[in-house]
Design a protein around this motif. Structure first.
Motif, PDB file in Angstrom:
ATOM      1  N   ALA A 122       0.807  -1.219   0.000  1.00  0.00           N
ATOM      2  CA  ALA A 122       0.000   0.000   0.000  1.00  0.00           C
ATOM      3  C   ALA A 122       0.838   1.267   0.000  1.00  0.00           C
ATOM      4  O   ALA A 122       0.473   2.261  -0.644  1.00  0.00           O
ATOM      5  CB  ALA A 122      -0.930   0.003   1.214  1.00  0.00           C
ATOM      6  N   GLN A 123       1.945   1.266   0.730  1.00  0.00           N
ATOM      7  CA  GLN A 123       2.746   2.477   0.866  1.00  0.00           C
ATOM      8  C   GLN A 123       4.230   2.152   0.696  1.00  0.00           C
ATOM      9  O   GLN A 123       4.693   1.062   1.049  1.00  0.00           O
ATOM     10  CB  GLN A 123       2.511   3.129   2.222  1.00  0.00           C
ATOM     11  CG  GLN A 123       1.062   3.548   2.435  1.00  0.00           C
ATOM     12  CD  GLN A 123       0.923   4.941   2.994  1.00  0.00           C
ATOM     13  OE1 GLN A 123       1.335   5.206   4.113  1.00  0.00           O
ATOM     14  NE2 GLN A 123       0.323   5.824   2.213  1.00  0.00           N
ATOM     15  N   TRP A 124       4.970   3.138   0.169  1.00  0.00           N
ATOM     16  CA  TRP A 124       6.347   2.903  -0.262  1.00  0.00           C
ATOM     17  C   TRP A 124       7.293   3.997   0.217  1.00  0.00           C
ATOM     18  O   TRP A 124       6.876   5.131   0.478  1.00  0.00           O
ATOM     19  CB  TRP A 124       6.410   2.831  -1.798  1.00  0.00           C
ATOM     20  CG  TRP A 124       5.754   1.596  -2.304  1.00  0.00           C
ATOM     21  CD1 TRP A 124       4.429   1.426  -2.590  1.00  0.00           C
ATOM     22  CD2 TRP A 124       6.377   0.338  -2.544  1.00  0.00           C
ATOM     23  NE1 TRP A 124       4.182   0.140  -2.994  1.00  0.00           N
ATOM     24  CE2 TRP A 124       5.365  -0.550  -2.979  1.00  0.00           C
ATOM     25  CE3 TRP A 124       7.687  -0.120  -2.437  1.00  0.00           C
ATOM     26  CZ2 TRP A 124       5.632  -1.875  -3.304  1.00  0.00           C
ATOM     27  CZ3 TRP A 124       7.953  -1.436  -2.771  1.00  0.00           C
ATOM     28  CH2 TRP A 124       6.933  -2.299  -3.199  1.00  0.00           C
ATOM     29  N   GLN A 125       8.559   3.623   0.292  1.00  0.00           N
ATOM     30  CA  GLN A 125       9.647   4.566   0.503  1.00  0.00           C
ATOM     31  C   GLN A 125      10.819   4.144  -0.382  1.00  0.00           C
ATOM     32  O   GLN A 125      10.933   2.974  -0.772  1.00  0.00           O
ATOM     33  CB  GLN A 125      10.097   4.593   1.972  1.00  0.00           C
ATOM     34  CG  GLN A 125       9.132   5.325   2.900  1.00  0.00           C
ATOM     35  CD  GLN A 125       9.237   6.831   2.784  1.00  0.00           C
ATOM     36  OE1 GLN A 125      10.063   7.482   3.424  1.00  0.00           O
ATOM     37  NE2 GLN A 125       8.374   7.406   1.953  1.00  0.00           N
ATOM     38  N   VAL A 126      11.699   5.096  -0.655  1.00  0.00           N
ATOM     39  CA  VAL A 126      12.883   4.837  -1.482  1.00  0.00           C
ATOM     40  C   VAL A 126      14.124   4.944  -0.608  1.00  0.00           C
ATOM     41  O   VAL A 126      14.222   5.827   0.252  1.00  0.00           O
ATOM     42  CB  VAL A 126      12.969   5.840  -2.658  1.00  0.00           C
ATOM     43  CG1 VAL A 126      14.201   5.566  -3.513  1.00  0.00           C
ATOM     44  CG2 VAL A 126      11.714   5.766  -3.507  1.00  0.00           C
ATOM     45  N   ALA A 127      15.058   4.041  -0.816  1.00  0.00           N
ATOM     46  CA  ALA A 127      16.354   4.075  -0.154  1.00  0.00           C
ATOM     47  C   ALA A 127      17.437   4.078  -1.230  1.00  0.00           C
ATOM     48  O   ALA A 127      17.146   3.922  -2.414  1.00  0.00           O
ATOM     49  CB  ALA A 127      16.519   2.879   0.776  1.00  0.00           C
ATOM     50  N   THR A 128      18.670   4.257  -0.806  1.00  0.00           N
ATOM     51  CA  THR A 128      19.759   4.320  -1.780  1.00  0.00           C
ATOM     52  C   THR A 128      20.295   2.940  -2.131  1.00  0.00           C
ATOM     53  O   THR A 128      20.794   2.722  -3.230  1.00  0.00           O
ATOM     54  CB  THR A 128      20.888   5.221  -1.254  1.00  0.00           C
ATOM     55  OG1 THR A 128      20.328   6.496  -0.928  1.00  0.00           O
ATOM     56  CG2 THR A 128      21.985   5.423  -2.284  1.00  0.00           C
ATOM     57  N   THR A 129      20.200   2.004  -1.194  1.00  0.00           N
ATOM     58  CA  THR A 129      20.606   0.623  -1.448  1.00  0.00           C
ATOM     59  C   THR A 129      19.648  -0.303  -0.717  1.00  0.00           C
ATOM     60  O   THR A 129      18.916   0.117   0.191  1.00  0.00           O
ATOM     61  CB  THR A 129      22.034   0.330  -0.935  1.00  0.00           C
ATOM     62  OG1 THR A 129      22.038   0.414   0.507  1.00  0.00           O
ATOM     63  CG2 THR A 129      23.055   1.306  -1.510  1.00  0.00           C
ATOM     64  N   ALA A 130      19.676  -1.581  -1.071  1.00  0.00           N
ATOM     65  CA  ALA A 130      18.873  -2.556  -0.333  1.00  0.00           C
ATOM     66  C   ALA A 130      19.372  -2.685   1.103  1.00  0.00           C
ATOM     67  O   ALA A 130      18.578  -3.003   2.004  1.00  0.00           O
ATOM     68  CB  ALA A 130      18.908  -3.908  -1.042  1.00  0.00           C
ATOM     69  N   SER A 131      20.661  -2.466   1.334  1.00  0.00           N
ATOM     70  CA  SER A 131      21.171  -2.443   2.716  1.00  0.00           C
ATOM     71  C   SER A 131      20.422  -1.404   3.527  1.00  0.00           C
ATOM     72  O   SER A 131      19.955  -1.673   4.646  1.00  0.00           O
ATOM     73  CB  SER A 131      22.670  -2.125   2.727  1.00  0.00           C
ATOM     74  OG  SER A 131      23.431  -3.106   2.067  1.00  0.00           O
ATOM     75  N   ASP A 132      20.310  -0.193   2.987  1.00  0.00           N
ATOM     76  CA  ASP A 132      19.585   0.877   3.676  1.00  0.00           C
ATOM     77  C   ASP A 132      18.128   0.490   3.890  1.00  0.00           C
ATOM     78  O   ASP A 132      17.552   0.741   4.958  1.00  0.00           O
ATOM     79  CB  ASP A 132      19.632   2.172   2.858  1.00  0.00           C
ATOM     80  CG  ASP A 132      21.022   2.757   2.749  1.00  0.00           C
ATOM     81  OD1 ASP A 132      21.839   2.525   3.651  1.00  0.00           O
ATOM     82  OD2 ASP A 132      21.289   3.450   1.743  1.00  0.00           O
ATOM     83  N   ALA A 133      17.512  -0.079   2.880  1.00  0.00           N
ATOM     84  CA  ALA A 133      16.101  -0.455   2.986  1.00  0.00           C
ATOM     85  C   ALA A 133      15.899  -1.510   4.065  1.00  0.00           C
ATOM     86  O   ALA A 133      14.950  -1.433   4.858  1.00  0.00           O
ATOM     87  CB  ALA A 133      15.604  -0.966   1.637  1.00  0.00           C
ATOM     88  N   ASN A 134      16.771  -2.502   4.121  1.00  0.00           N
ATOM     89  CA  ASN A 134      16.636  -3.544   5.138  1.00  0.00           C
ATOM     90  C   ASN A 134      16.873  -2.996   6.546  1.00  0.00           C
ATOM     91  O   ASN A 134      16.193  -3.390   7.496  1.00  0.00           O
ATOM     92  CB  ASN A 134      17.581  -4.701   4.836  1.00  0.00           C
ATOM     93  CG  ASN A 134      17.051  -5.605   3.738  1.00  0.00           C
ATOM     94  OD1 ASN A 134      15.866  -5.905   3.695  1.00  0.00           O
ATOM     95  ND2 ASN A 134      17.926  -6.032   2.835  1.00  0.00           N
ATOM     96  N   ARG A 135      17.829  -2.089   6.675  1.00  0.00           N
ATOM     97  CA  ARG A 135      18.010  -1.448   7.984  1.00  0.00           C
ATOM     98  C   ARG A 135      16.748  -0.695   8.387  1.00  0.00           C
ATOM     99  O   ARG A 135      16.334  -0.726   9.558  1.00  0.00           O
ATOM    100  CB  ARG A 135      19.203  -0.492   7.947  1.00  0.00           C
ATOM    101  CG  ARG A 135      20.550  -1.170   8.141  1.00  0.00           C
ATOM    102  CD  ARG A 135      21.652  -0.155   8.380  1.00  0.00           C
ATOM    103  NE  ARG A 135      21.944   0.613   7.173  1.00  0.00           N
ATOM    104  CZ  ARG A 135      22.889   0.310   6.301  1.00  0.00           C
ATOM    105  NH1 ARG A 135      23.644  -0.755   6.503  1.00  0.00           N
ATOM    106  NH2 ARG A 135      23.099   1.047   5.235  1.00  0.00           N
TER     107      ARG A 135
END
Length: 444
Positions: A122-135
């Motif tokens: 339903a809702q999203w955010q953007v990170a610079t890497t998958a490492s950042d996203a997983n953190r």
């Protein structure tokens, strides 16, 4: 009689004699620690790095003019092919209009809707890497559940995330040796169990203090390990029963289909991460959550006040990235592209299995979507401990060197092979033929 070490030494010499320009460039790289901008660039079987001149579609040309059929594809960022003209044009246009504003653009809304429609969150955010996203998702999971424990699987890799640098050694959780400089014992808040072990999964979750399970649908870091029948259904059932969030990291398994492995197999995680290829190799990742999780995030944010989460980086979601993601989702990651990838992977797997059968080799093949892995064992292992037991590093080095000298690149860390929409069936047949020839030339 020739030994495996003799074979490796011979193929190192073959490589060195064919790559004088790469050798010269390697000798001139002293400004970089380890001689390269990122130390993983040294983790290939070659005596010095291959220096790249250019890459287009699924072919890479090195500084010595040697051409390679590329089944590594940058270890996934270039999964849909190198130098895609659609992506190059979109990035160039946006670069001419500004790259990063710390403000959204009209395109941002379009990209959000594209992500929602494709992946279902339903809702999203953007990170610079998958490492950042997983953190980010780990921290949010802890914030909204009030629990400090997370659960991962032995042999996993979710990027440079300290919480995930925990493995099993003799059945006991330990910090991985690669956790250099970290003074906090990650085993205090990270539990680790073998993949495909339902009893261990039930035992790890029954205490009711696990914030989230972080998993790849198919393990791809310690060799490809497929889930056993019913495992994902039981994982979803148990996490829901114990109030534990389920996070799926599809950074590699995005190769399974347009909506990833979750889309193909109907999995329903609470949080979803994908990086690497989502922007065609432009550094970016995205993470999505269900409406229920989004509401709980809002409540957690309200408790501490606005602007205090500390989760994000300045470059995340910049205009250049938005242009790249939109182009990938609308022009590159198409149903037709995936159809070619899946057909190519099926051709590769059939070819490898035919070689194994024809030559009575004690090898096997793991396969998911557009990925395949040649395993030097008669049965594909079901967990990381079993995979480690069959990983012969000398054999891997010999195989990788041999393929490189035959003009073939695969992922350098194990035997994973990836098919792109630009991979020709002739290239797949060359890879299969190289594997067959390797089996004959290998010292007995």
């Amino acid at each position: 009689m020739s030994t495996l070490h003799d074979f490796i030494a011979e193929h190192r010499e073959i490589f060195a004699s064919a790559h004088p320009q790469s050798r010269r460039l390697a000798e001139a790289g002293s400004a970089w620690r380890g001689g390269v901008p990122m130390h993983w660039m040294r983790d290939w079987a070659t005596p010095f790095p291959i220096y790249v001149a250019s890459a287009h579609d699924a072919t890479l040309i090195d500084a010595d003019g040697v051409a390679y059929d590329d089944f590594c594809l940058g270890d996934t960022p270039s999964m849909f092919g190198h130098a895609r003209p659609e992506l190059a044009a979109a990035v160039a246009r946006q670069a001419g209009e500004g790259v990063s504003f710390m403000l959204p653009t009209a395109r941002s809304n379009a990209v959000g809707e594209l992500l929602r429609r494709r992946f279902g969150m339903a809702q999203w955010q953007v990170a610079t890497t998958a490492s950042d996203a997983n953190r980010a998702v780990i921290r949010w999971a802890r914030a909204i559940t009030g629990r400090d424990q997370i659960l991962i699987f032995d042999g996993c890799y979710h990027g440079m995330v300290d919480d995930c640098f925990v493995a099993l050694k003799d059945g006991k959780p330990v910090n991985k040796a690669g956790l250099i400089g970290q003074v906090v014992d990650q085993t205090r808040t990270t539990r680790v169990i073998p993949f495909n072990d339902m009893a261990a999964l039930e035992d790890a979750l029954k205490t009711g203090d696990v914030a989230a399970v972080l998993a790849e649908p198919v393990m791809t870091n310690c060799g490809m390990i497929a889930p056993s029948p019913g495992y994902h259904a039981r994982l979803r059932e148990l996490t829901q029963h114990h109030g534990t969030l389920l996070i799926m990291d599809e950074t590699h398994t995005l190769s399974s289909g347009p909506a990833g492995y979750c889309g193909v197999h109907g999995l329903s995680p609470d949080m979803f991460v994908v990086g690497k290829a989502i922007a065609g190799g432009i550094p970016a990742a995205v993470w999505g959550v269900t409406a229920e999780v989004a509401a709980r995030m809002d409540a957690a944010q309200a408790r501490i006040g606005p602007g205090q989460s500390g989760i994000g980086t300045t470059l995340s979601g910049n205009a250049l990235v938005m242009a790249a993601i939109e182009t990938m989702l609308t022009e590159v990651m198409t149903d037709a592209a995936y159809a070619h990838m899946l057909d190519g992977a099926a051709r590769l797997v059939d070819g490898l299995r035919a070689v194994i059968a024809d030559k009575a080799l004690p090898w096997s093949v793991a396969h998911v979507g557009a990925r395949a892995e040649l395993i030097f064992a008669p049965e594909a292992p079901q967990n990381a401990a079993d995979m480690r037991a069959v990983l012969d590093h000398d054999m891997l080095e010999a195989f990788h060197l041999y393929l490189i000298n035959q003009g073939v690149l695969i992922a350098p860390f194990h035997n994973m092979m990836l098919i792109s929409p630009r991979t020709g069936f002739d290239a797949i047949d060359r890879l299969v033929a190289a594997v067959a020839q390797f089996s004959e030339d290998l010292p007995k």
